[in-house]
Design an enzyme around this catalytic site. Structure first.
Site, PDB file in Angstrom:
ATOM      1  CE  LYS A  48      -2.975  -2.433   3.212  1.00 22.85           C
ATOM      2  NZ  LYS A  48      -2.990  -2.669   4.663  1.00 22.85           N
ATOM      3  N   GLY A  49       2.097   1.126   0.439  1.00 21.44           N
ATOM      4  CA  GLY A  49       2.941   2.302   0.680  1.00 21.44           C
ATOM      5  C   GLY A  49       3.142   3.221  -0.508  1.00 21.44           C
ATOM      6  CD  GLU A 105       8.029  -1.148  -3.366  1.00 22.78           C
ATOM      7  OE1 GLU A 105       7.405  -0.272  -2.731  1.00 22.78           O
ATOM      8  OE2 GLU A 105       8.132  -2.325  -2.967  1.00 22.78           O
ATOM      9  CG  ASP A 106       6.625   2.598  -0.186  1.00 19.34           C
ATOM     10  OD1 ASP A 106       7.051   1.553  -0.704  1.00 19.34           O
ATOM     11  OD2 ASP A 106       6.078   2.607   0.928  1.00 19.34           O
ATOM     12  CG  ASP A 109      14.509  -1.215   4.797  1.00 23.31           C
ATOM     13  OD1 ASP A 109      15.718  -1.140   5.047  1.00 23.31           O
ATOM     14  OD2 ASP A 109      13.635  -1.100   5.675  1.00 23.31           O
ATOM     15  CE  LYS A 137      15.159   3.356   6.157  1.00 25.40           C
ATOM     16  NZ  LYS A 137      14.407   2.676   7.246  1.00 25.40           N
ATOM     17  CG  PHE A 158      10.683   3.168  11.396  1.00 21.12           C
ATOM     18  CD1 PHE A 158      10.816   2.003  10.665  1.00 21.12           C
ATOM     19  CD2 PHE A 158       9.409   3.627  11.699  1.00 21.12           C
ATOM     20  CE1 PHE A 158       9.699   1.295  10.235  1.00 21.12           C
ATOM     21  CE2 PHE A 158       8.288   2.922  11.279  1.00 21.12           C
ATOM     22  CZ  PHE A 158       8.440   1.755  10.546  1.00 21.12           C
ATOM     23  CB  VAL A 159      11.115   7.513   7.062  1.00 20.69           C
ATOM     24  CG1 VAL A 159      12.414   8.226   7.389  1.00 20.69           C
ATOM     25  CG2 VAL A 159      11.346   6.421   6.026  1.00 20.69           C
ATOM     26  CG  ASP A 165       2.700   1.041   7.480  1.00 20.27           C
ATOM     27  OD1 ASP A 165       3.622   0.754   6.689  1.00 20.27           O
ATOM     28  OD2 ASP A 165       2.202   0.211   8.268  1.00 20.27           O
ATOM     29  NE  ARG A 171      -0.516   2.125   4.897  1.00 22.41           N
ATOM     30  CZ  ARG A 171       0.479   1.266   4.664  1.00 22.41           C
ATOM     31  NH1 ARG A 171       1.535   1.672   3.979  1.00 22.41           N
ATOM     32  NH2 ARG A 171       0.437   0.036   5.120  1.00 22.41           N
TER      33      ARG A 171
HETATM   34  C1  PRP Z   1       7.465  -1.886   2.403  1.00 23.12           C
HETATM   35  C2  PRP Z   1       7.730  -1.039   1.167  1.00 23.12           C
HETATM   36  C3  PRP Z   1       8.407  -2.003   0.242  1.00 23.12           C
HETATM   37  C4  PRP Z   1       9.155  -2.909   1.165  1.00 23.12           C
HETATM   38  C5  PRP Z   1      10.586  -2.524   1.212  1.00 23.12           C
HETATM   39  O1  PRP Z   1       6.254  -2.528   2.212  1.00 23.12           O
HETATM   40  O2  PRP Z   1       6.539  -0.530   0.617  1.00 23.12           O
HETATM   41  O3  PRP Z   1       7.479  -2.729  -0.526  1.00 23.12           O
HETATM   42  O4  PRP Z   1       8.560  -2.795   2.464  1.00 23.12           O
HETATM   43  O5  PRP Z   1      11.316  -3.295   2.098  1.00 23.12           O
HETATM   44  P1  PRP Z   1      12.467  -4.306   1.668  1.00 23.12           P
HETATM   45  O6  PRP Z   1      13.345  -3.610   0.669  1.00 23.12           O
HETATM   46  O7  PRP Z   1      13.192  -4.552   2.960  1.00 23.12           O
HETATM   47  O8  PRP Z   1      11.851  -5.532   1.123  1.00 23.12           O
HETATM   48  P2  PRP Z   1       5.426  -3.219   3.374  1.00 23.12           P
HETATM   49  O9  PRP Z   1       5.607  -4.694   3.273  1.00 23.12           O
HETATM   50  O10 PRP Z   1       5.731  -2.549   4.673  1.00 23.12           O
HETATM   51  O11 PRP Z   1       3.931  -2.977   2.949  1.00 23.12           O
HETATM   52  P3  PRP Z   1       3.130  -1.593   2.737  1.00 23.12           P
HETATM   53  O12 PRP Z   1       3.644  -0.986   1.460  1.00 23.12           O
HETATM   54  O13 PRP Z   1       1.712  -2.042   2.626  1.00 23.12           O
HETATM   55  O14 PRP Z   1       3.367  -0.706   3.935  1.00 23.12           O
END
Ligand code: PRP
Length: 187
Positions: A48-49, A105-106, A109, A137, A158-159, A165, A171
């Protein structure tokens, strides 16, 4: 249930203002439009991000495009660490074979989510596959990811906000901010 009258009270520092984000999104949209001139794009957003970023970026791109939405999960609920587990919660709604794909993507990580997603989408035989992330990141990367477009490279904090979220909240903030540590250590 935690009630918050003012979510901004949980933010220690604003990392990226609304203006900074909007300026950068416009630049990314122009760059993508230029690089992909003459082609039609399919943006694949990862819910969802990435929802606010997707909504803004698609309007900053001047090419004909269609969108599709996937939802994958790598984090286990209200935690701040990647679990390494990637699950598809919502799949593509139509074929991407022969199409020029831009994954939106948002944040990247550890890279585990995109590493999985890129392999999954390549298996569907698109003509090309590019990645655009608002935030990167790199300090926490576990797998190498070839990113084509990056909005901002950020430190290992942690942002939340602009789609990101903690425990599904924050969000809807218009900026990206650093969550006060006491918010996630008190629970
Ligand atoms: C977050 C973000 C990426 C992923 C990045 O999604 O949107 O998809 O984590 O992390 P990584 O590089 O360590 O894999 P999340 O699973 O938190 O779901 P969301 O977008 O619904 O918040």
């Amino acid at each position: 249930m935690r009630t918050m009258v003012d979510q901004t009270a949980d933010i220690g520092e604003i990392l990226l203002t609304e203006d900074q984000i909007q300026t950068r999104v416009a630049e990314l949209g122009a760059q993508i439009s230029n690089d992909m001139a003459g082609r039609q794009l399919t943006l694949v957003s990862v819910l969802k991000g990435s929802l606010p970023f997707m909504a803004d970026l698609m309007r900053a791109i001047s090419l004909p495009l269609r969108i599709d939405l996937m939802e994958v999960s790598s984090y286990g609920g209200a935690t701040t660490e990647s679990s390494g587990l990637v699950r598809i919660l919502k799949d593509l709604s139509s074929s991407i074979e022969g199409e020029d794909i831009l994954i939106v993507e948002d944040i990247i990580d550890t890279g585990l989510t995109l590493n999985y997603l890129v392999r999954y989408l390549r298996g569907k035989k698109p003509a090309s596959l590019r990645i655009c992330t608002l935030l990167d990141k790199p300090a926490r990367r576990l797998v190498e990811i070839d990113v084509d477009y990056t909005g901002f490279t950020i430190p290992d904090q942690f942002v939340v906000g602009y789609g990101l979220d903690y425990g599904e909240l924050y969000r809807n903030l218009r900026f990206v901010g650093v969550l006060r540590p006491e918010v996630y250590t008190q629970e």
